[in-house]
Design an enzyme around this catalytic site. Structure first.
Site, PDB file in Angstrom:
ATOM      1  N   ASP A  38      42.942  48.628  33.812  1.00 42.57           N
ATOM      2  CA  ASP A  38      42.829  47.757  34.963  1.00 42.57           C
ATOM      3  C   ASP A  38      41.416  47.987  35.528  1.00 42.57           C
ATOM      4  O   ASP A  38      40.844  49.048  35.333  1.00 42.57           O
ATOM      5  CB  ASP A  38      43.920  48.181  35.964  1.00 42.57           C
ATOM      6  N   ASP A 236      46.607  51.289  38.503  1.00 39.48           N
ATOM      7  CA  ASP A 236      46.932  51.924  39.780  1.00 39.48           C
ATOM      8  C   ASP A 236      47.730  51.024  40.732  1.00 39.48           C
ATOM      9  O   ASP A 236      48.306  51.499  41.698  1.00 39.48           O
ATOM     10  CB  ASP A 236      45.633  52.335  40.497  1.00 39.48           C
ATOM     11  N   ASP A 240      50.092  46.317  38.356  1.00 43.13           N
ATOM     12  CA  ASP A 240      49.991  46.933  37.035  1.00 43.13           C
ATOM     13  C   ASP A 240      51.320  47.506  36.544  1.00 43.13           C
ATOM     14  O   ASP A 240      51.460  47.791  35.349  1.00 43.13           O
ATOM     15  CB  ASP A 240      48.958  48.072  37.063  1.00 43.13           C
TER      16      ASP A 240
HETATM   17  P1  ADP Z   1      42.831  42.528  40.732  1.00 48.75           P
HETATM   18  O1  ADP Z   1      43.308  42.573  39.289  1.00 48.75           O
HETATM   19  O2  ADP Z   1      41.360  42.748  40.817  1.00 48.75           O
HETATM   20  O3  ADP Z   1      43.625  43.419  41.630  1.00 48.75           O
HETATM   21  P2  ADP Z   1      44.106  40.227  42.070  1.00 48.75           P
HETATM   22  O4  ADP Z   1      45.044  39.553  41.131  1.00 48.75           O
HETATM   23  O5  ADP Z   1      44.690  41.022  43.163  1.00 48.75           O
HETATM   24  O6  ADP Z   1      43.016  41.021  41.214  1.00 48.75           O
HETATM   25  O7  ADP Z   1      43.150  39.116  42.730  1.00 48.75           O
HETATM   26  C1  ADP Z   1      42.454  38.193  41.921  1.00 48.75           C
HETATM   27  C2  ADP Z   1      41.487  37.395  42.742  1.00 48.75           C
HETATM   28  O8  ADP Z   1      42.175  36.661  43.768  1.00 48.75           O
HETATM   29  C3  ADP Z   1      40.458  38.211  43.499  1.00 48.75           C
HETATM   30  O9  ADP Z   1      39.370  38.554  42.685  1.00 48.75           O
HETATM   31  C4  ADP Z   1      40.070  37.245  44.612  1.00 48.75           C
HETATM   32  O10 ADP Z   1      39.181  36.284  44.146  1.00 48.75           O
HETATM   33  C5  ADP Z   1      41.387  36.576  44.930  1.00 48.75           C
HETATM   34  N1  ADP Z   1      42.085  37.273  46.041  1.00 48.75           N
HETATM   35  C6  ADP Z   1      43.168  38.067  45.962  1.00 48.75           C
HETATM   36  N2  ADP Z   1      43.527  38.525  47.171  1.00 48.75           N
HETATM   37  C7  ADP Z   1      42.622  38.039  48.059  1.00 48.75           C
HETATM   38  C8  ADP Z   1      42.428  38.145  49.469  1.00 48.75           C
HETATM   39  N3  ADP Z   1      43.223  38.877  50.256  1.00 48.75           N
HETATM   40  N4  ADP Z   1      41.384  37.477  50.010  1.00 48.75           N
HETATM   41  C9  ADP Z   1      40.561  36.749  49.241  1.00 48.75           C
HETATM   42  N5  ADP Z   1      40.684  36.607  47.932  1.00 48.75           N
HETATM   43  C10 ADP Z   1      41.693  37.232  47.324  1.00 48.75           C
HETATM   44 MG    MG Z   2      43.792  48.148  40.414  1.00 51.65          MG
END
Ligand code: ADP
Ligand code: MG
Length: 291
Positions: A38, A236, A240
């Site tokens: 991740d 983490d 995941d």
């Molecule tokens: P990661 O695998 O990095 O944890 P997420 O699936 O949580 O990714 O998020 C993917 C994308 O969705 C982020 O890169 C962002 O662009 C958008 N995103 C997620 N949560 C938020 C938030 N609270 N505010 C703004 N953008 C968000």
């Molecule tokens: Mg992570």
């Protein structure tokens, strides 16, 4: 493996902050052919900071204040970075009337009856927001390994904000050592493709699976396992957990969420990716003692 060998192996692991929950994990780890990491919080520190803000029509501080007011309701590390960014500037935050998280895309909220959207391109597209005036900045931030997000008010783009999350100090060395062991290394993330590629380049990872929705992470692991490949997943986050269960060996970062830790076969208490290499070496040693 004999129970004694397993006990010795897991004892040695524990001394090094590597908790191996099952004998099976210890026996499988030396067979790993691919490791999927991740990105956020695993390869990187998981403590993003606001680095850039491009405001359109409004003042920068106004855009940051609007964004932080909405993100206050979110638990995402990105949200915490934006709130902290506004607090550091001493900005006043407004009350949010409604809030919805759109997993893998961003958030939707309302302030003073105005609809605020913060997130990636998909979020903007599905809400009919034209992002063309912010597109160049968005791409520029992503190419520099930062995570960019669009901010829209009542369907009109008002800004682009970027957060950056640096790789952990030993991530690069861990990747190099895994490559030396002949193990393929993949990065799996919900983040932007360009951002992910820039971070991957920094730490020496050649294969990236980006823009993967939280609910699709386990399926990506399954695809890599096709044909009987032995695959480990290291992560983490809550996102995941299903992928950790799907992998032949699930490895959680000790500072990660409880769900990830519970779903894993191995837990790295020192949060150091070099301990993945140690766990594999320990597995090899255990097997050698048995044979
Ligand atoms: P990661 O695998 O990095 O944890 P997420 O699936 O949580 O990714 O998020 C993917 C994308 O969705 C982020 O890169 C962002 O662009 C958008 N995103 C997620 N949560 C938020 C938030 N609270 N505010 C703004 N953008 C968000
Ligand atoms: Mg992570």
């Amino acid at each position: 493996a004999t129970p004694t060998a397993i006990m010795v192996g897991s004892g040695k692991g524990a001394e090094n902050g590597i908790l191996i929950k099952t004998g099976e994990a210890l026996e499988t780890a030396h067979k790993i052919q691919t490791i999927i990491f991740d990105k956020t919080g695993t390869i990187t520190e998981g403590k993003p900071k606001v680095t850039d803000l491009y405001a359109i029509d409004l003042h920068e501080n106004e855009v940051l204040s609007i964004a932080a007011s909405c993100e206050k309701a979110s638990e995402h590390p990105i949200a915490q970075a934006i709130v902290k960014g506004a607090e550091e500037k001493g900005l006043n935050l407004s009350n949010v009337e409604s809030f919805t998280a759109v997993p893998g895309h961003g958030i939707k909220a309302s302030i003073e009856q105005r609809e605020i959207l913060i997130g990636n391109k998909k979020l903007m597209e599905s809400n009919g927001v034209d992002v063309s005036v912010g597109q160049a900045k968005f791409e520029e931030y992503a190419e520099n390994g930062k995570t960019p997000m669009f901010i829209a008010m009542d369907k009109k783009l008002v800004g682009v904000i970027a957060v950056a999350d640096a790789p952990k100090e030993s991530s690069k060395e861990a990747v190099r050592k895994l490559h030396e062991l002949g193990i393929e290394v993949i990065m799996l993330t919900g983040d932007n493709r360009k951002t992910a590629a820039a971070i991957a380049r920094e730490v020496g990872i050649d294969k990236v699976l980006a823009e993967v929705l939280p609910q699709d992470k386990a399926n990506e692991v399954k695809k890599v396992q096709e044909g009987g490949r032995v695959v480990a997943m290291v992560g983490d986050g809550i996102n995941d957990a299903p992928a950790l269960v799907q992998a032949d060996v699930g490895i959680a970062i000790g500072s990660g969420t409880d769900v990830a830790i519970e779903s894993a076969d191995i837990v790295l208490m020192r949060n150091d990716l070099l301990d993945v290499v140690k766990a594999i070496r320990l597995s090899k040693a255990t097997i050698r003692n048995i044979k």
